[in-house]
Design an enzyme around this catalytic site. Structure first.
Site, PDB file in Angstrom:
ATOM      1  N   GLU A 101       9.071  27.464 -10.243  1.00  0.00           N
ATOM      2  CA  GLU A 101       9.401  26.102  -9.812  1.00  0.00           C
ATOM      3  C   GLU A 101       8.403  25.125 -10.415  1.00  0.00           C
ATOM      4  OE1 GLU A 101       9.741  23.794  -5.519  1.00  0.00           O
ATOM      5  OE2 GLU A 101      10.392  25.880  -5.658  1.00  0.00           O
ATOM      6  N   ASP A 103       7.500  21.038  -9.788  1.00  0.00           N
ATOM      7  CA  ASP A 103       7.828  20.033  -8.770  1.00  0.00           C
ATOM      8  C   ASP A 103       7.293  18.638  -9.055  1.00  0.00           C
ATOM      9  OD1 ASP A 103       9.005  21.963  -7.195  1.00  0.00           O
ATOM     10  OD2 ASP A 103       7.283  22.232  -5.889  1.00  0.00           O
ATOM     11  N   GLU A 105       7.380  15.678  -6.188  1.00  0.00           N
ATOM     12  CA  GLU A 105       7.764  15.280  -4.832  1.00  0.00           C
ATOM     13  C   GLU A 105       7.089  13.951  -4.518  1.00  0.00           C
ATOM     14  OE1 GLU A 105       8.587  19.492  -2.558  1.00  0.00           O
ATOM     15  OE2 GLU A 105       6.625  18.566  -2.306  1.00  0.00           O
ATOM     16  N   HIS A 118       3.341  14.117  -5.541  1.00  0.00           N
ATOM     17  CA  HIS A 118       2.848  15.478  -5.333  1.00  0.00           C
ATOM     18  C   HIS A 118       3.457  16.369  -6.413  1.00  0.00           C
ATOM     19  CE1 HIS A 118       1.800  18.981  -2.643  1.00  0.00           C
ATOM     20  NE2 HIS A 118       2.834  19.512  -3.260  1.00  0.00           N
ATOM     21  N   THR A 119       2.611  17.075  -7.180  1.00  0.00           N
ATOM     22  CA  THR A 119       3.100  17.992  -8.208  1.00  0.00           C
ATOM     23  C   THR A 119       2.646  19.407  -7.871  1.00  0.00           C
ATOM     24  OG1 THR A 119       1.162  17.797  -9.667  1.00  0.00           O
ATOM     25  CG2 THR A 119       2.921  16.167  -9.937  1.00  0.00           C
ATOM     26  N   ASN A 120       3.451  20.381  -8.303  1.00  0.00           N
ATOM     27  CA  ASN A 120       3.107  21.778  -8.050  1.00  0.00           C
ATOM     28  C   ASN A 120       3.808  22.651  -9.084  1.00  0.00           C
ATOM     29  OD1 ASN A 120       1.945  23.998  -6.808  1.00  0.00           O
ATOM     30  ND2 ASN A 120       3.005  23.760  -4.860  1.00  0.00           N
ATOM     31  N   GLU A 130      -1.322  22.547  -6.351  1.00  0.00           N
ATOM     32  CA  GLU A 130      -0.965  21.148  -6.118  1.00  0.00           C
ATOM     33  C   GLU A 130      -1.960  20.183  -6.759  1.00  0.00           C
ATOM     34  OE1 GLU A 130      -1.672  23.333  -3.691  1.00  0.00           O
ATOM     35  OE2 GLU A 130       0.019  23.536  -2.310  1.00  0.00           O
ATOM     36  N   ASP A 200       6.793  16.091   9.686  1.00  0.00           N
ATOM     37  CA  ASP A 200       5.795  16.985  10.269  1.00  0.00           C
ATOM     38  C   ASP A 200       4.590  17.178   9.344  1.00  0.00           C
ATOM     39  OD1 ASP A 200       7.517  18.274   8.474  1.00  0.00           O
ATOM     40  OD2 ASP A 200       7.154  20.239   9.377  1.00  0.00           O
ATOM     41  N   GLY A 205      -0.510  13.842   6.816  1.00  0.00           N
ATOM     42  CA  GLY A 205      -0.521  15.146   7.453  1.00  0.00           C
ATOM     43  C   GLY A 205       0.378  15.270   8.663  1.00  0.00           C
TER      44      GLY A 205
END
Length: 280
Positions: A101, A103, A105, A118-120, A130, A200, A205
């Site tokens: 994957e 990502d 996000e 956010h990358t991963n 991340e 959540d 956070g």
């Protein structure tokens, strides 16, 4: 006279960018709506997509085609205003428990506070790589181009043509050191986008929840472009030729110095025994 490989690579990038500017994707032809029913709408004869999140559900799409090494672009205009708790995604993924994957996000925030990008990278089902960034513009006012260039040698994440992250294939070197280190290289991946509620964890956070009085939340997409790249295995010479040009490298370092807010390689609480081997 033969054209140097690095010039061919640069010409490929320029051609891909030009194609994005003049060729409009047709979402009817390229994607299936996979969940959320009519919350995902294809508009303008297939030229634009809108994803909607309400109190009951978000929605998502999946490409009809899968890719093994490609340059993938999407122009996105993110949810405006108070987007806290929402996540808009654009990513590549294979299937199965040992999936690969890549990502993008976009984590929503309160009005006036910046989005977090956010990358991963996952390989063989293992992620935890991340890196997060603020953007240097307001991503809700207009469309901006988010790109992944995935080759056997490296993955380049870019925003409006500016590289923000490079993840290199170091499997030959590091696989002997850490059996958990893998590079996504053998599983074809589909392209996905979605808009969903993640209050959540998404904003501070999980301290800030989605304000449903602001629903429905809408993100817009256009100009999807996918161009296949090499299908061979890792090649050290090709990797050298694919290195960023000096101006691109400078831009990468500018983004990382001024806008990167989290890097797993520097998280000593998470990795008290030292960072993963690819960070060294």
């Amino acid at each position: 006279m033969d054209t140097p490989l690095h010039l061919l690579f640069l010409l490929f990038l320029l051609a891909s960018s030009a194609a994005l500017a003049i060729v409009s994707a047709n979402f009817y032809n390229d994607f299936d709506i996979t969940w959320g029913n009519d919350r995902a709408k294809i508009l303008d004869n297939g030229q634009q997509l809108q994803l909607t999140l309400d109190r009951f559900s978000g929605c998502g799409i999946q490409s009809k085609q899968e890719y093994l090494f490609a340059k993938i672009d999407m122009q996105i205009k993110l949810v405006p205003g108070n987007s806290a708790g929402t996540v808009t995604t654009f990513y590549l993924s294979s299937q199965g428990p040992k999936h690969d994957e890549i990502d993008f996000e976009f984590l929503g925030n309160l009005s006036g506070d910046p989005y977090i990008l956010h990358t991963n990278v996952f390989a063989q089902g293992l992620g935890n790589r991340e890196q997060q960034f603020y953007l240097w513009f307001n991503p809700t006012l207009d469309f901006h181009t988010y790109s992944v260039l995935w080759t056997p040698n490296q993955i380049i994440f870019s925003v409006d043509g500016s590289p923000i992250r490079v993840f290199k294939n170091r499997e030959t070197e590091l696989g002997k050191v850490d059996s958990n280190y893998h590079y996504p290289k053998s599983q074809a991946m589909g392209v996905y986008s979605s808009l969903w509620n993640a209050d959540d964890w998404a904003t501070r956070g999980g301290l800030v929840k989605t304000d449903w009085t602001k629903a429905p939340f809408v993100a817009s997409f256009r100009n999807f472009n996918a161009a296949a790249t090499a299908t061979s295995s890792f090649d050290a010479a090709a990797a050298e030729e694919e290195a960023l040009e000096s101006n691109q490298e400078q831009r990468l370092q500018w983004v990382r110095k001024n806008y990167m807010i989290y890097d797993y390689c520097g998280d000593t609480k998470r990795f008290p025994q030292g960072p993963p081997p690819e960070c060294k």
